[in-house]
Design a protein around this motif. Structure first.
Motif, PDB file in Angstrom:
ATOM      1  N   LEU A   3       0.715  -1.237  -0.210  1.00  0.00           N
ATOM      2  CA  LEU A   3      -0.100   0.237  -0.023  1.00  0.00           C
ATOM      3  C   LEU A   3       0.936   1.319  -0.012  1.00  0.00           C
ATOM      4  O   LEU A   3       1.888   1.184   0.668  1.00  0.00           O
ATOM      5  N   GLY A   4       0.448   2.086  -0.743  1.00  0.00           N
ATOM      6  CA  GLY A   4       1.404   3.532  -0.598  1.00  0.00           C
ATOM      7  C   GLY A   4       0.476   4.635  -0.726  1.00  0.00           C
ATOM      8  O   GLY A   4      -0.745   4.883  -1.181  1.00  0.00           O
ATOM      9  N   PHE A   5       1.100   5.720  -0.033  1.00  0.00           N
ATOM     10  CA  PHE A   5       0.156   6.861   0.366  1.00  0.00           C
ATOM     11  C   PHE A   5       0.805   8.148   0.029  1.00  0.00           C
ATOM     12  O   PHE A   5       2.214   8.257   0.569  1.00  0.00           O
ATOM     13  N   PRO A   6       0.602   9.060  -1.151  1.00  0.00           N
ATOM     14  CA  PRO A   6       1.263  10.073  -1.582  1.00  0.00           C
ATOM     15  C   PRO A   6       1.513  10.908  -0.440  1.00  0.00           C
ATOM     16  O   PRO A   6       0.767  11.567   0.231  1.00  0.00           O
ATOM     17  N   ILE A   7       2.742  11.647  -0.266  1.00  0.00           N
ATOM     18  CA  ILE A   7       3.044  12.475   0.665  1.00  0.00           C
ATOM     19  C   ILE A   7       3.672  13.787  -0.220  1.00  0.00           C
ATOM     20  O   ILE A   7       3.803  14.814   0.526  1.00  0.00           O
ATOM     21  N   ARG A   8       3.885  13.805  -1.142  1.00  0.00           N
ATOM     22  CA  ARG A   8       4.637  14.946  -1.995  1.00  0.00           C
ATOM     23  C   ARG A   8       4.424  14.521  -3.373  1.00  0.00           C
ATOM     24  O   ARG A   8       4.560  13.509  -3.823  1.00  0.00           O
ATOM     25  N   GLY A   9       3.965  15.658  -4.224  1.00  0.00           N
ATOM     26  CA  GLY A   9       3.687  15.506  -5.732  1.00  0.00           C
ATOM     27  C   GLY A   9       4.131  16.913  -6.237  1.00  0.00           C
ATOM     28  O   GLY A   9       3.301  17.905  -5.951  1.00  0.00           O
ATOM     29  N   ARG A  10       5.096  16.776  -7.254  1.00  0.00           N
ATOM     30  CA  ARG A  10       5.684  18.045  -7.699  1.00  0.00           C
ATOM     31  C   ARG A  10       5.830  17.730  -9.327  1.00  0.00           C
ATOM     32  O   ARG A  10       6.003  16.642  -9.694  1.00  0.00           O
ATOM     33  N   ALA A  11       5.472  18.936 -10.031  1.00  0.00           N
ATOM     34  CA  ALA A  11       5.492  18.427 -11.556  1.00  0.00           C
ATOM     35  C   ALA A  11       6.240  19.770 -12.181  1.00  0.00           C
ATOM     36  O   ALA A  11       5.818  20.952 -12.020  1.00  0.00           O
ATOM     37  N   ASP A  12       7.182  19.574 -13.056  1.00  0.00           N
ATOM     38  CA  ASP A  12       7.717  20.609 -14.167  1.00  0.00           C
ATOM     39  C   ASP A  12       7.071  20.540 -15.066  1.00  0.00           C
ATOM     40  O   ASP A  12       7.087  19.404 -16.005  1.00  0.00           O
ATOM     41  N   VAL A  13       6.341  21.602 -15.483  1.00  0.00           N
ATOM     42  CA  VAL A  13       5.290  21.561 -16.827  1.00  0.00           C
ATOM     43  C   VAL A  13       6.124  22.495 -17.726  1.00  0.00           C
ATOM     44  O   VAL A  13       6.095  23.558 -17.573  1.00  0.00           O
ATOM     45  N   ILE A  14       6.115  21.905 -19.269  1.00  0.00           N
ATOM     46  CA  ILE A  14       6.157  22.779 -20.208  1.00  0.00           C
ATOM     47  C   ILE A  14       5.018  22.808 -21.297  1.00  0.00           C
ATOM     48  O   ILE A  14       4.636  21.776 -21.647  1.00  0.00           O
ATOM     49  N   SER A  15       4.451  24.075 -21.545  1.00  0.00           N
ATOM     50  CA  SER A  15       3.494  23.971 -22.369  1.00  0.00           C
ATOM     51  C   SER A  15       3.725  25.083 -23.443  1.00  0.00           C
ATOM     52  O   SER A  15       4.185  26.369 -23.090  1.00  0.00           O
ATOM     53  N   LEU A  16       3.748  24.742 -24.706  1.00  0.00           N
ATOM     54  CA  LEU A  16       4.377  25.698 -25.956  1.00  0.00           C
ATOM     55  C   LEU A  16       5.845  26.148 -25.320  1.00  0.00           C
ATOM     56  O   LEU A  16       6.719  25.608 -25.044  1.00  0.00           O
ATOM     57  N   ASP A  17       5.864  27.423 -25.305  1.00  0.00           N
ATOM     58  CA  ASP A  17       7.131  27.990 -24.872  1.00  0.00           C
ATOM     59  C   ASP A  17       7.206  28.328 -23.245  1.00  0.00           C
ATOM     60  O   ASP A  17       8.125  29.209 -22.890  1.00  0.00           O
ATOM     61  N   GLN A  18       6.148  27.943 -22.608  1.00  0.00           N
ATOM     62  CA  GLN A  18       6.098  28.311 -21.204  1.00  0.00           C
ATOM     63  C   GLN A  18       6.407  27.070 -20.305  1.00  0.00           C
ATOM     64  O   GLN A  18       6.267  25.899 -20.660  1.00  0.00           O
ATOM     65  N   ARG A  19       7.388  27.486 -19.220  1.00  0.00           N
ATOM     66  CA  ARG A  19       7.986  26.461 -18.289  1.00  0.00           C
ATOM     67  C   ARG A  19       7.268  26.838 -16.757  1.00  0.00           C
ATOM     68  O   ARG A  19       7.516  28.052 -16.633  1.00  0.00           O
ATOM     69  N   TYR A  20       6.776  25.928 -16.220  1.00  0.00           N
ATOM     70  CA  TYR A  20       6.240  26.141 -14.882  1.00  0.00           C
ATOM     71  C   TYR A  20       7.179  25.103 -13.836  1.00  0.00           C
ATOM     72  O   TYR A  20       7.162  23.828 -14.118  1.00  0.00           O
ATOM     73  N   GLU A  21       7.726  25.716 -12.863  1.00  0.00           N
ATOM     74  CA  GLU A  21       8.491  24.877 -12.115  1.00  0.00           C
ATOM     75  C   GLU A  21       7.913  24.235 -10.908  1.00  0.00           C
ATOM     76  O   GLU A  21       7.048  25.169 -10.384  1.00  0.00           O
ATOM     77  N   LYS A  22       8.017  23.179 -10.384  1.00  0.00           N
ATOM     78  CA  LYS A  22       7.815  22.711  -9.037  1.00  0.00           C
ATOM     79  C   LYS A  22       6.286  22.947  -8.688  1.00  0.00           C
ATOM     80  O   LYS A  22       5.759  23.529  -7.668  1.00  0.00           O
ATOM     81  N   GLU A  23       5.292  22.636  -9.688  1.00  0.00           N
ATOM     82  CA  GLU A  23       3.704  22.924  -9.538  1.00  0.00           C
ATOM     83  C   GLU A  23       3.442  21.738  -8.574  1.00  0.00           C
ATOM     84  O   GLU A  23       3.880  20.765  -8.593  1.00  0.00           O
TER      85      GLU A  23
END
Length: 225
Positions: free
Chosen positions: A139-159
């Motif tokens: 069994l697993g329980f999430p305690i942290r979730g981050r995403a670096d997102v690239i959409s077209l020419d935009q970059r979003y860090e540590k969402e």
């Protein structure tokens, strides 16, 4: 006479208590592990594709409850923190609402607290080396979730995407390896484990991406004390 009887009873109770403590300690093995892990998020439906895996770590406590005096059979569990994830590419209209107007790439960085529950089989040591295998679930329980997102020419860090993850993960666990004794109770453990996730890791209501399960391969590096 009565005093003698009470003294004998107290001695018997004390010896029985000591025997039970010794038995329980002899039937429990504690250890620590630090496993390099390769994890993979696997989309099952169209509109999402994996572009790379992720290297991480799994570390924590190992506990074996021995089911016989020789230690050939055990219920193996523990408590561990696992770091995983993957890179996923979503078509327009898929993924989180904030970014789904255009195709986007998500580099997912996830952490779970995991509790394995397996049956472990171990051969009698030959030339000091024992071979083991285990099968079960976790069994697993999430305690942290981050995403670096690239959409077209935009970059979003540590969402922060923790709230968009399924709160409970589960799957099948397989493992095998060797154990080498280093002392009366001290032993080193090396092996390979595989976790096959059964649960959709990303909430479909948030991502609209069908089922995305997480699998991982780990190099077991541990020590029993």
């Amino acid at each position: 006479m009565k005093h003698s009887v009470w003294i004998v009873l107290l001695l018997v109770m004390g010896l029985n208590s000591q025997a039970q403590r010794r038995f329980s300690m002899e039937r429990v093995r504690l250890g620590f592990k630090l496993d390099p892990v390769i994890s993979v998020l696997k989309p099952q439906d169209a509109g999402a594709n994996r572009t790379s895996s992720r290297l991480g770590l799994s570390y924590g406590l190992m506990v074996d409850f021995l089911l016989n005096d020789e230690g050939n059979y055990a219920f193996a569990t523990g408590l561990q923190i696992s770091m995983g994830g993957s890179t996923l590419k979503y078509d327009a209209g898929k993924g989180l609402e904030r970014f789904n107007a255009n195709p986007a790439e998500y580099t997912m960085k996830l952490q779970h607290i995991e509790i394995p529950a397996t049956i472990k089989l171990k051969t009698t040591a030959y030339n000091g080396i024992g071979f083991w295998g285990q099968f079960g679930t976790y069994l697993g329980f999430p305690i942290r979730g981050r995403a670096d997102v690239i959409s077209l020419d935009q970059r979003y860090e540590k969402e922060n995407v923790l709230g968009s993850l399924t709160p409970i993960n589960a799957g099948m666990l397989l493992g095998a390896g060797i154990e080498y004794p280093l002392g009366e109770r001290l032993a080193a453990v090396v092996g390979l484990t595989f976790q096959n996730g059964f649960v959709d890791v990303t909430r479909n209501s948030k991502w609209d991406d069908g089922k995305v399960n997480m699998n991982s391969f780990a190099l077991r590096l541990g020590m029993y004390f």
